[in-house]
Enzyme design. Structure first.
Site, PDB file in Angstrom:
ATOM      1  N   ASP A 190      27.339  -1.417   5.143  1.00 18.42           N
ATOM      2  CA  ASP A 190      25.962  -1.216   5.582  1.00 18.42           C
ATOM      3  C   ASP A 190      25.775   0.129   6.267  1.00 18.42           C
ATOM      4  O   ASP A 190      24.672   0.682   6.260  1.00 18.42           O
ATOM      5  CB  ASP A 190      25.554  -2.330   6.553  1.00 18.42           C
TER       6      ASP A 190
ATOM      7  N   GLN B 285       0.818  -1.207   0.000  1.00 16.85           N
ATOM      8  CA  GLN B 285       0.000   0.000   0.000  1.00 16.85           C
ATOM      9  C   GLN B 285       0.855   1.261   0.000  1.00 16.85           C
ATOM     10  O   GLN B 285       0.416   2.314  -0.500  1.00 16.85           O
ATOM     11  CB  GLN B 285      -0.973  -0.010   1.181  1.00 16.85           C
TER      12      GLN B 285
ATOM     13  N   ASN C 210       9.939  -6.036   1.696  1.00 22.54           N
ATOM     14  CA  ASN C 210       9.631  -7.464   1.648  1.00 22.54           C
ATOM     15  C   ASN C 210       9.023  -7.850   0.302  1.00 22.54           C
ATOM     16  O   ASN C 210       8.962  -7.042  -0.635  1.00 22.54           O
ATOM     17  CB  ASN C 210       8.714  -7.850   2.817  1.00 22.54           C
TER      18      ASN C 210
ATOM     19  N   GLU D 180      24.710  -9.712  -4.087  1.00 20.74           N
ATOM     20  CA  GLU D 180      24.448  -8.352  -3.598  1.00 20.74           C
ATOM     21  C   GLU D 180      25.723  -7.793  -2.951  1.00 20.74           C
ATOM     22  O   GLU D 180      26.147  -6.675  -3.246  1.00 20.74           O
ATOM     23  CB  GLU D 180      23.308  -8.390  -2.588  1.00 20.74           C
ATOM     24  N   HIS D 181      26.320  -8.572  -2.048  1.00 16.01           N
ATOM     25  CA  HIS D 181      27.576  -8.216  -1.400  1.00 16.01           C
ATOM     26  C   HIS D 181      28.595  -9.313  -1.708  1.00 16.01           C
ATOM     27  O   HIS D 181      28.310 -10.489  -1.490  1.00 16.01           O
ATOM     28  CB  HIS D 181      27.424  -8.128   0.119  1.00 16.01           C
TER      29      HIS D 181
ATOM     30  N   HIS E 170       9.148  11.375 -42.928  1.00 14.82           N
ATOM     31  CA  HIS E 170      10.313  11.784 -42.145  1.00 14.82           C
ATOM     32  C   HIS E 170      11.267  12.610 -43.009  1.00 14.82           C
ATOM     33  O   HIS E 170      11.761  13.664 -42.593  1.00 14.82           O
ATOM     34  CB  HIS E 170      11.055  10.557 -41.613  1.00 14.82           C
TER      35      HIS E 170
END
Length: 436
Positions: free
Chosen positions: A361, A190, A213, A327-328, A420
């Site tokens: 991080d 939402q 999530n 990711e890492h 064109h």
């Protein structure tokens, strides 16, 4: 606790053999679609009802009052404030260098193309809630947007019942430190719909960024096109490429640090050393037993998404981690800098024993909103560039256009688009066939 996967002598595609968390964003779309439609049709009223249903909190409004932001900052632990201020300063230093300058190319005398870099007008920044508070994600979202020159930005984070329906106070304090005063207590799908369609005092945004999530990821997929997105974030992951010179205690500590995020978090060690593998397994047993979130960590390390991957040598290991596109990615080898320079696919690369993922991080200056699930092969992490659009500005004078007019006409005919060519010819006394 953690499985072994032996790829020694394997000639197959590593992507088919490596562990990966199972998340089915597509399957969640059917549940997310009515939520987003409800927000589109009923706005704030729908958000309040959905918040009560999913977060167990009945709110009177979705926007966090400015006084609550100021109060959260005033009550912030001085040590946490100092850490956030340091994180912000380092992130600004790195992201300021990502700014792009407009470039003008003189194609021919009298003909130029300028690439202008224009920031998105308004962005919605999502900061996750749930098991933990993530003020660091406020920093990682807000700083690049500000450095890009975004004029209007809003932060949203799930409401917390224990804090009277407000987002976690540390998140509110981080917003206040960054000068963000438009903050909403809305989470999940939402929240993405709120930014996509607008609701009450929240105007619709042009883009939404930030991790979340599976429901957030599904809403991003569903509403992509209605609103721009950065990426569909999945469970966090770390891959460590290490040889016999790596300290097994460091490797184990870093695998545990990512596993504490979520039971679906992936922790993967890639090594040619069976001796290191055995030592890391022993270290994991001790560390998991001693860590605060031991049950969650044990589930993550024991899941099919985590494992110790044995390879023939470091060249093979590099090919494996490139295929995994973590990711890492940590490089803990004798020649770490050289190995890191050869990496092509990773959200961020951490080089040597004193550059752990947890530094990135929080306080390295780099961004921790990074591509997951192998998408690092085609997607970059959040940066100033995420919030910029390249706009080409074309300016030719009469002579420059006349010089290239025959080529335009030839290509227009080749594509069976004669109008064109006629659009150019009209500037030199020509026009449609039969009207020349």
């Amino acid at each position: 606790m953690i499985s072994r996967i032996d790829l020694r002598g394997s000639a197959g595609d590593p992507r088919e053999l490596l562990p990966r968390a199972e998340t089915d964003v597509s399957a969640a779309l059917d549940q997310v679609r009515p939520i987003c439609e409800d927000v589109r049709e009923r706005g704030t009223e729908a958000l309040l009802e959905l918040t009560e249903r999913f977060d167990g909190v009945r709110l009177s409004g979705i926007r966090v009052p400015r006084a609550e932001l100021d109060s959260a900052l005033a009550a912030l632990d001085p040590a946490v404030r100092a850490a956030l201020e340091e994180s912000i300063e380092r992130a600004r230093r790195v992201h300021a260098d990502q700014r792009r300058a407009d470039t003008t190319t003189r194609v021919v005398p009298g003909g130029t193309v300028t690439e202008r870099w224009v920031p998105v007008d308004r962005v919605g920044l999502y900061v996750p809630g749930g098991r933990a508070a993530y003020p660091s994600s406020v920093v990682m979202n807000v700083v690049p947007a500000q450095e890009a020159g975004v004029a209007s930005l809003a932060v949203t984070s799930p409401p917390q019942a224990e804090f009277g329906g407000l987002p976690h106070p540390t998140i509110l304090a981080a917003c206040a430190l960054l000068g963000v005063d438009e903050v909403y207590a809305v989470g999940g799908a939402q929240a993405v719909a709120m930014f996509a369609y607008g609701a009450g005092r929240c105007e619709r945004a042009d883009m939404v960024t930030g991790p979340g999530n599976i429901w957030v990821a599904s809403a991003k997929r569903l509403l992509k096109g209605v609103i721009g997105i950065d990426a569909e974030a999945g469970p966090t992951e770390i891959a460590v490429l290490a040889d016999e010179t790596a300290d097994p205690a460091y490797v184990a500590a870093d695998l545990v640090s990512q596993a504490e995020h979520d039971v679906l978090a992936a922790s993967v060690l890639v090594t040619p050393s069976t001796e290191l593998a055995g030592k890391v397994e022993a270290e994991l047993s001790a560390r998991v037993a001693a860590t605060r979130h031991r049950d969650r960590v044990a589930d993550a390390l024991g899941g099919r998404q985590s494992g110790i991957v044995l390879v023939d040598d470091l060249d093979h290991g590099l090919a494996v981690v490139d295929a995994y596109a973590a990711e890492h990615l940590e490089i803990l080898t004798a020649d770490a800098s050289a190995r890191a320079a050869a990496v092509r696919n990773a959200g961020a690369v951490f080089v040597g024993p004193y550059s752990p993922v947890s530094l990135g991080d929080y306080c390295a200056g780099s961004n921790h909103v990074l591509p997951t699930g192998g998408s690092a092969v085609h997607t970059a992490g959040l940066s100033v560039q995420t919030f910029l659009r390249g706009v080409h500005v074309v300016e030719y004078d009469r002579d420059a256009l006349a010089a290239v007019a025959p080529h335009v006409a030839a290509l227009a005919e080749a594509e069976d688009l004669p109008a064109h060519g006629e659009a150019v010819a009209a500037r030199f006394g020509g026009g449609q066939e039969g009207a020349q």
